[in-house]
Write a protein that holds these residues in place. Structure first.
Motif: not given
Length: 714
Positions: A329-352
Motif C-alpha cells: 500500500r504505497g511504500v507500506e507492505t501489508l500482510g493478510a491471511e485470506a485463502s484464495m479459491v479459483f473455480v471455473g468450468n471446463t469445456s473439454h474432456t480430460v484426455p482432450f
C-alpha cells in the motif's frame, strides 16, 4: 448348499409384497442419534433449510442460524415448532425488496422495528461518520457508531447479514437521515466450546466423523465414495488454513461455488470478472483495505475463460500475495491471511485437454502462466465430482453452519503439517514450494478429520497421498508448459525405507497423453518417443491400463472415480473359450446388481459361437426378507433370457459364502474384491451414456486378482 432351484415355482410360491412401505417417515439413523447425543444444540436437520426458505433470498447459514436457535433437536414436536417459529420470523422481519416500502412504513408508525437484511457500511469522510446501507430495505446514510464498526469490520467490505433494530425520527434538517440504527447483531455465533468439540470428536469413528462433515455440507454421504467425500472436504481447507491457494476446474453443475457462497459467514464469493486491485487488495487513493484484509476466504467464481480480459497489475499483485502473504500500500507492505479459491468450468474432456494443451487450458491467458500456477497448493479434479442431483442432498443431521464455521476459523491458529513425519518422509527432490502445498493440504485435512490428533499411520497415509496427488496435478501441468522445469518424483518413504510412488487418476487413465510435453510456444504436443510414462517414479503404482498385455497374472488396484473400466477388458479376455463358469457373489439381489450380471452374460453370449452353449452357475445368497419375491423373479427372468442365447444359467443358494470370484474351465480364476458391483451409481437418466457403455462410468475403489490354474472342468 442346495441343488438347482426352480426359480419360477419359488417365485410364484411367495406371497405378494405390500404395495407401500409402512407410514410414518424415515426414522433417524444410528449416526443421527449419536450426533444429537454428543452435539446437542449445535446440529440441525439439513433438509429443514428448504422447508423454511420459501422465496427468501438469503444464504443457507442465515437460515441455519435461526434454525439453530429454535429447531436444534431430534424431537419432532420441537422441530416442527421451531420451523413454525423461523417461518414466522422470516415472514415478519426478512425484508423482501418488493415490500421495502411496507417495512419502512412499519418502522415509521411503530418508531422501532427489527429487520433481517444485508448491511454494508462506508465512511463519510466529509462528515467524519460511518453510514450504513440496507440492501433490500433500500435505505442509506444510516449513522453507525465507531464501536460497532470496529467490532464488525466486515461491514466495511462486502456487507454482512444482520439482525437490526431500525428506528425512525424525522428532523427538519434535510441533511439528517431519519433512519437510526438502534442495534445490530451479525448472524454468526459469538462463542463456542472448542475443548468440548474435540472431546465429542473422540466419540466418533473416522467414517462416522467424515459422514457428519458431509451431512454438515448438506450432502447424503451414502451417495459418495471415500475419495469423493475427501474431495468435498478439500473444499473446506481454505476455511481452516491461512493463505491456502486452491483451484477447482471441471464440468458445470458439480457444486464448485456452493460452499463459498452458502457455507460460512467468513467466506466471500465474487465473480471473476468483478475483481479489481482496490476491491481485492487496497485502494491507494484512500488507503482502504480490500477483501483479503477482512475475509478468511475469497473465492473467484467463473474464473475460467480463455478470452476473458484480465488486469496484468492484478495478476502480478496476486502472484506476490499468494507466494508471500503480503501486498503493498504505497511504500507500506501489508500482510493478510485470506485463502484464495479459483473455480471455473471446463469445456473439454480430460484426455482432450491432455492431448492438446494441459489441465489449466481453460484459464485466461494471463493466469495460464507457470509462475502464477506454481503458487497453487491443490487442484481439485472437478471431472471426478458428480453433477449434483436432488437425491444427493441430506435429510440427516449436520452441524449448524455458523457453529462449524467458528470451529474452522479457530483452527486456523494451529499447524498440523508435521503430523506425518514420524511415519513417512517425502521424496528428496520435492521442492520447497511443492512441500508447502503438500503440508498445507495435509494440515487442513488433519484438522478437519482428526482435530483431536488421534490418527493411525494408515489414516495419516491416506491424507498424505491425497495431499501429494493434488499438488502433483499442479506441478505436472507446469512441467508440460515449461520445458526448462525438471520432472519430479512425487512420493514418500515409510519407516522401513520402502518407497511409495504417487500418481494422479488421470495419469493412470491416460498415460499416453499425460506424460507428453507441450512444444514451447505452440499448441501441438511432442512425439510419443520424447517421453516415457514409465520413467516417473522408481516404482509406479500398479494400476489397470488398457495398453498392458491382455493376460496379466497377479493383483490390480482400480482407483475410485476411475473411468475406462469394463467387463469387456477386465473379465472377458480371461473367460473366452470356457464352457463352464462358476460365479461366486453373495450379493446379486438389487436391480442394478442383476443388470451387472446380465451385462457379463451378454458379453459371454456375444463372444461364443452361436452354435455353442455355455453352462454358468451363480452361487449367491437368497434374499429372505421383504424383497424375496422380487429377487426370485429377477433370477427367473435372467435364466429365461440366458437360455435364449445359448447359456444354461443355474442359481445355487449358499448362505456360507463371502468372498467373490469367477472360475472358468479354461484354467483362469479371478478374485473379485467387490464382486461384479464395481460401478458407481449413475444419474438414472435413460439418456446417460454411462448406462450404455461401462467404460464411460466411474468405478468405486476395488481390486482384482488373476490366477492361472490348470485347465479343468469346473
Amino acid at each position: 448348499m442346495s441343488d438347482d432351484i426352480d426359480l419360477t415355482q419359488a417365485a410364484l410360491a411367495e406371497e405378494p409384497l405390500a404395495a407401500e412401505a409402512s407410514e410414518g417417515g424415515a426414522q433417524p439413523s444410528e449416526l443421527d442419534r449419536k450426533i444429537n447425543e454428543h452435539f446437542a444444540g449445535a446440529v440441525v436437520r439439513k433438509d429443514l433449510v428448504k422447508a423454511v426458505k420459501g422465496n427468501a433470498i438469503v444464504p443457507s447459514y442465515v437460515l441455519e442460524y435461526l434454525l439453530g436457535q429454535y429447531a436444534a433437536s431430534d424431537d419432532e414436536a420441537t422441530i416442527q415448532a421451531g420451523i413454525d417459529r423461523v417461518r414466522e420470523i422470516l415472514a415478519q422481519h426478512y425484508v423482501h425488496r418488493n415490500e421495502s416500502e411496507l417495512v419502512k412504513s412499519k418502522i415509521k408508525e411503530r418508531g422501532r422495528y427489527r429487520v433481517i437484511d444485508k448491511v454494508g457500511v462506508t465512511l463519510n469522510e466529509k462528515d467524519d461518520v460511518y453510514q450504513a446501507s440496507f440492501a433490500n430495505l433500500g435505505i442509506t446514510n444510516v449513522v453507525v457508531d465507531s464501536a460497532t464498526v470496529t467490532a464488525h469490520q466486515k461491514l466495511l467490505v462486502g456487507g454482512v447479514w444482520c439482525l437490526c433494530d431500525v428506528e425512525y425520527f424525522h428532523s427538519d434538517d434535510a441533511r439528517v437521515s431519519p433512519w437510526i440504527l438502534g442495534s445490530l447483531k451479525p448472524i454468526q455465533m459469538s462463542n463456542f466450546d472448542y475443548d468440548g468439540y474435540l472431546a465429542s470428536r473422540a466419540e466418533f469413528t473416522t467414517d462416522e466423523w467424515i459422514n457428519l462433515l458431509i451431512q454438515s455440507i448438506g450432502f447424503n454421504p451414502e451417495m459418495f465414495g471415500r475419495r469423493a467425500k475427501l474431495l468435498q472436504l478439500v473444499r473446506l481447507i481454505p476455511f481452516v488454513e491461512r493463505n491456502y491457494n486452491l483451484v477447482e476446474l471441471g464440468p458445470k453443475g458439480t457444486g464448485k461455488s456452493h460452499i463459498y457462497s452458502e457455507f460460512s459467514p467468513h467466506g466471500m464469493l465474487i465473480s471473476g470478472g468483478e475483481v479489481t486491485v482496490p476491491k481485492l487488495f487496497v485502494n491507494n487513493a484512500n488507503g482502504r483495505l480490500g477483501l483479503v484484509g477482512y475475509w478468511d476466504v475469497v473465492a473467484f467464481d467463473e474464473f475460467a475463460g480463455k478470452k476473458k480480459r484480465t488486469d496484468k497489475a492484478l495478476v502480478d499483485i496476486m502472484k506476490n500475495y499468494m507466494a508471500n502473504k503480503s501486498f503493498s500500500r504505497g511504500v507500506e507492505t501489508l500482510g493478510a491471511e485470506a485463502s484464495m479459491v479459483f473455480v471455473g468450468n471446463t469445456s473439454h474432456t480430460v484426455p482432450f485437454m491432455l492431448k492438446h494443451s494441459d489441465l489449466f487450458d481453460e484459464l485466461p491467458e494471463s493466469y495460464h502462466d507457470p509462475a502464477y500456477l506454481d503458487r497453487l497448493h491443490f487442484y481439485i479434479p472437478g471431472w471426478e465430482i458428480d453433477t449434483i442431483r436432488s437425491e444427493m442432498f441430506s435429510d440427516g443431521y449436520g452441524f449448524v453452519v455458523d457453529y462449524i464455521a467458528e470451529v474452522l476459523k479457530s483452527m486456523r491458529n494451529f499447524d498440523y503439517s508435521d503430523r506425518y513425519q514420524q511415519h513417512f518422509t517425502l521424496g528428496s527432490d520435492i521442492s520447497t514450494r511443492d512441500r508447502d502445498g503438500i503440508h498445507k493440504t495435509f494440515s487442513g485435512l488433519m484438522k478437519l478429520i482428526y482435530p483431536h490428533g488421534e490418527a493411525t499411520a494408515e489414516q495419516i497415509e491416506e491424507l498424505l497421498r491425497l495431499a501429494i496427488i493434488g499438488r502433483k496435478r499442479v506441478k505436472d501441468q507446469i512441467v508440460r508448459m515449461d520445458s526448462t522445469m525438471a520432472e519430479v518424483k512425487f512420493g514418500y518413504s515409510d519407516t522401513v525405507g520402502v518407497w511409495h510412488a504417487v500418481s494422479t487418476l488421470e495419469e493412470d487413465e491416460y498415460p499416453k497423453y499425460y506424460h507428453r510435453r507441450s512444444a514451447k510456444g505452440a499448441g501441438d504436443i511432442a512425439s510419443d518417443e520424447q517421453s516415457d510414462p514409465g520413467q516417473i517414479g522408481e516404482e509406479p503404482i500398479e494400476v489397470a491400463s488398457l495398453a498392458e498385455p491382455t493376460f496379466f497374472e497377479g493383483h490390480r488396484e482400480f482407483q475410485e472415480n476411475q473411468r475406462g473400466v469394463s467387463y469387456d477388458t477386465m473379465l472377458l479376455p480371461y473367460l473366452r473359450g470356457a464352457t463352464e463358469i462358476t460365479i461366486v457373489d453373495p450379493y446379486i439381489r438389487l436391480p442394478h446388481q442383476g443388470r451387472n450380471l446380465v451385462d457379463l452374460l451378454v458379453l459371454l453370449a456375444a463372444a461364443k459361437d452361436p452354435a455353442d452353449e455355455i453352462a454358468i452357475t451363480l452361487l449367491t445368497k437368497e434374499d429372505t426378507g421383504e424383497f424375496q419375491r422380487q429377487h426370485l423373479l429377477m433370477m427367473n427372468e435372467i435364466q429365461d433370457g440366458a437360455a435364449a442365447v445359448g447359456i444354461k444359467f443355474t442359481v445355487v443358494w449358499d448362505e456360507t459364502i463371502h468372498d467373490r470370484s469367477i472360475r472358468a474351465d479354461n484354467g483362469w480364476k479371478i478374485l473379485l474384491g467387490r464382486g461384479l458391483d464395481i460401478f458407481q451409481k449413475g444419474s438414472g437418466s435413460q439418456f446417460d451414456l454411462g448406462a450404455r457403455r461401462q467404460d464411460f462410468r466411474q468405478v468405486v475403489a476395488f481390486g482384482v486378482t488373476y490366477i492361472r490354474e490348470e485347465a479343468e472342468r469346473v
